[in-house]
Design an enzyme around this catalytic site. Structure first.
Site, PDB file in Angstrom:
ATOM      1  N   TYR A 136      79.382  34.730  40.985  1.00  0.00           N
ATOM      2  CA  TYR A 136      79.681  33.638  41.923  1.00  0.00           C
ATOM      3  C   TYR A 136      80.401  32.480  41.221  1.00  0.00           C
ATOM      4  O   TYR A 136      80.344  31.339  41.670  1.00  0.00           O
ATOM      5  CB  TYR A 136      78.389  33.097  42.556  1.00  0.00           C
ATOM      6  CG  TYR A 136      77.783  34.001  43.608  1.00  0.00           C
ATOM      7  CD1 TYR A 136      77.393  35.303  43.315  1.00  0.00           C
ATOM      8  CD2 TYR A 136      77.571  33.547  44.901  1.00  0.00           C
ATOM      9  CE1 TYR A 136      76.820  36.126  44.268  1.00  0.00           C
ATOM     10  CE2 TYR A 136      76.996  34.358  45.871  1.00  0.00           C
ATOM     11  CZ  TYR A 136      76.621  35.642  45.545  1.00  0.00           C
ATOM     12  OH  TYR A 136      76.041  36.453  46.496  1.00  0.00           O
ATOM     13  N   LYS A 187      73.178  45.482  34.398  1.00  0.00           N
ATOM     14  CA  LYS A 187      73.933  46.734  34.556  1.00  0.00           C
ATOM     15  C   LYS A 187      74.770  46.857  33.287  1.00  0.00           C
ATOM     16  O   LYS A 187      75.994  46.997  33.312  1.00  0.00           O
ATOM     17  CB  LYS A 187      74.797  46.653  35.829  1.00  0.00           C
ATOM     18  CG  LYS A 187      75.500  47.937  36.193  1.00  0.00           C
ATOM     19  CD  LYS A 187      74.561  49.062  36.617  1.00  0.00           C
ATOM     20  CE  LYS A 187      75.348  50.332  36.879  1.00  0.00           C
ATOM     21  NZ  LYS A 187      74.497  51.534  36.940  1.00  0.00           N
ATOM     22  N   ASP A 220      70.441  49.662  39.471  1.00  0.00           N
ATOM     23  CA  ASP A 220      70.277  50.809  40.376  1.00  0.00           C
ATOM     24  C   ASP A 220      68.858  51.370  40.267  1.00  0.00           C
ATOM     25  O   ASP A 220      68.197  51.647  41.278  1.00  0.00           O
ATOM     26  CB  ASP A 220      71.340  51.888  40.095  1.00  0.00           C
ATOM     27  CG  ASP A 220      71.546  52.157  38.606  1.00  0.00           C
ATOM     28  OD1 ASP A 220      71.175  51.302  37.786  1.00  0.00           O
ATOM     29  OD2 ASP A 220      72.059  53.237  38.258  1.00  0.00           O
ATOM     30  N   ASP A 244      70.647  38.631  44.318  1.00  0.00           N
ATOM     31  CA  ASP A 244      70.835  38.408  45.757  1.00  0.00           C
ATOM     32  C   ASP A 244      70.542  39.698  46.521  1.00  0.00           C
ATOM     33  O   ASP A 244      69.805  39.703  47.512  1.00  0.00           O
ATOM     34  CB  ASP A 244      72.274  37.937  46.023  1.00  0.00           C
ATOM     35  CG  ASP A 244      72.510  37.680  47.505  1.00  0.00           C
ATOM     36  OD1 ASP A 244      71.648  37.030  48.128  1.00  0.00           O
ATOM     37  OD2 ASP A 244      73.529  38.141  48.048  1.00  0.00           O
ATOM     38  N   ASP A 248      67.044  40.699  49.009  1.00  0.00           N
ATOM     39  CA  ASP A 248      67.060  41.154  50.407  1.00  0.00           C
ATOM     40  C   ASP A 248      66.212  42.417  50.545  1.00  0.00           C
ATOM     41  O   ASP A 248      65.454  42.577  51.502  1.00  0.00           O
ATOM     42  CB  ASP A 248      68.499  41.472  50.861  1.00  0.00           C
ATOM     43  CG  ASP A 248      69.171  40.272  51.516  1.00  0.00           C
ATOM     44  OD1 ASP A 248      68.825  39.130  51.153  1.00  0.00           O
ATOM     45  OD2 ASP A 248      70.052  40.471  52.374  1.00  0.00           O
TER      46      ASP A 248
HETATM   47  N1  GGG Z   1      69.683  30.866  54.149  1.00  0.00           N
HETATM   48  C1  GGG Z   1      70.464  31.728  53.341  1.00  0.00           C
HETATM   49  C2  GGG Z   1      71.840  31.910  53.848  1.00  0.00           C
HETATM   50  O1  GGG Z   1      72.293  31.227  54.722  1.00  0.00           O
HETATM   51  N2  GGG Z   1      72.537  32.875  53.285  1.00  0.00           N
HETATM   52  C3  GGG Z   1      73.863  33.139  53.713  1.00  0.00           C
HETATM   53  C4  GGG Z   1      74.665  33.927  52.761  1.00  0.00           C
HETATM   54  O2  GGG Z   1      75.630  34.531  53.174  1.00  0.00           O
HETATM   55  N3  GGG Z   1      74.337  33.931  51.497  1.00  0.00           N
HETATM   56  C5  GGG Z   1      75.047  34.661  50.532  1.00  0.00           C
HETATM   57  C6  GGG Z   1      74.456  34.442  49.180  1.00  0.00           C
HETATM   58  O3  GGG Z   1      73.503  33.707  49.046  1.00  0.00           O
HETATM   59  O4  GGG Z   1      74.932  35.057  48.253  1.00  0.00           O
END
Ligand code: GGG
Length: 356
Positions: A136, A187, A220, A244, A248
């Site tokens: 990022y 990785k 992985d 990230d 999830d």
């Molecule tokens: N509340 C978390 C949110 O709004 N995430 C949106 C999103 O697209 N996040 C991408 C990231 O955090 O990499």
């Protein structure tokens, strides 16, 4: 008596709905607990703001937010705008502008909630996401747009300072937890520069934390461990993108992406930290009053704990689990048919009615 100034930014989609619900719960906790007060200021930043002002937040938005004690955030993402515009224009602008380099994402199965795993065991993890650089970093570019020879580059930028500070943060966190275990996820077989540096730094830091048990796994293989051997993990540290994705998965394995919280911390306190549910803007359910507010309540508890009001935070979590363990009211993502308002009311009542 401490008075905490909180900047509330609902953002996009269901963000404003869940932040509104979260403020009700925070107010209930403030009243029931006593000893501190909360002052909220709401900022209408996000995609609607973009259509009026050609930006997701004002140019001096960070200056406006700087004096606040914390930021309570909803979500970004709007189908009318490219996702990179909304993400970089608001959420990342705040995270990176305020050097909120430690993104902390707990995952556990709340009482009464069913994990999709056959054997969730004692699924109780904290994922520590590097939140300021890596994939990022924003470094890169595109040339020869639209032509067959077009080139697009996204450079992952890993600095020794950035890797070391997030790994130390994760070690410190791990040593405060009962299991004292830290897993490094990289990785480094394929990404042979930055990720190898992650591994080397981890190996060097280990010696400073002899009380923390460590191991490392490729990203992985980490998805397999999380799914088949959830008990083998405690604290996980990983790069911005890897963590990230893993978080999830962690939220889904603990029952629903709707329950999971996040803190974007500037651990040194030079800037305010930002607290938000993990979930995004969920455009498919906007305005239907069915968004699960529990992720935003857990986030509220996390924010209070970080402000030094751990008792009030724990009170919110007891109330949340009183509601989840009763099995009702729950929103559709948790198998119920209740509304956001029903769940909010039930949690506020559980806070007010608690005798402890
Ligand atoms: N509340 C978390 C949110 O709004 N995430 C949106 C999103 O697209 N996040 C991408 C990231 O955090 O990499």
């Amino acid at each position: 008596m401490a008075d905490y100034r909180i900047a509330a930014i609902g953002g996009d989609g269901i963000g404003p709905e869940v932040v509104r619900a979260g403020i009700e719960v925070l107010r209930a906790a403030e009243q029931r607990e006593g000893g501190f007060s909360l002052t909220f200021e709401t900022f209408p930043w996000g995609s609607d703001y973009y259509f009026e002002h050609s930006r997701m937040m004002p140019d001096d938005g960070l200056e406006t937010l700087k004096p606040f004690d914390a930021i309570y955030f909803g979500a970004v993402g709007d189908m009318r705008l490219p996702d990179d515009v909304t993400l970089w224009g608001l959420r990342l602008k705040i995270c990176q502008g305020f050097d909120q380099y430690a993104n902390v994402r707990p995952a556990r199965v709340l009482k009464g909630v069913t994990s999709p795993l056959r054997n969730p065991g004692n699924l109780d993890w904290v994922i520590v996401r590097e939140n300021s650089e890596g994939e990022y970093s924003g470094a890169g570019g595109r040339v020869h747009r639209g032509l067959p020879e077009e080139v697009a580059v996204d450079a992952s930028v890993f600095t020794r300072t950035g890797c070391e500070r997030i790994q130390r943060f994760a070690f410190e966190l791990a040593r405060k937890r009962p299991r004292k275990k830290l897993t490094l996820v990289t990785k480094s077989n394929a990404q042979r520069h930055g990720m190898v540096m992650w591994d080397e730094i981890f190996a060097a830091l280990k010696g400073d934390y002899p009380d923390v048990e460590t191991d490392k796994v490729l990203v992985d293989a980490a998805t397999v461990r999380m799914t088949l051997h959830p008990d083998s993990l405690d604290v996980i540290v990983a790069s911005n993108l890897h963590a990230d994705i893993l978080s999830d998965l962690a939220a889904a394995l603990s029952g629903s992406i709707g329950v999971a919280p996040t803190a974007n911390l500037n651990p040194e306190g030079r800037f305010p930290s930002m607290f938000e549910p993990i979930h995004g803007s969920a455009p498919d359910i906007v305005g239907k009053n069915v968004a699960n507010p529990i992720g935003t309540f857990w986030t509220a508890a996390f924010m209070l704990e970080s402000l030094g009001e751990a008792k009030a935070g724990a009170r919110i979590m007891r109330a949340v689990e009183r509601v989840t363990s009763a099995g009702s009211p729950l929103t559709p993502d948790l198998g119920g048919n209740a509304t956001t308002d029903d769940v909010t009311r039930a949690v506020c009542e559980a806070i007010a009615g608690e005798n402890e």
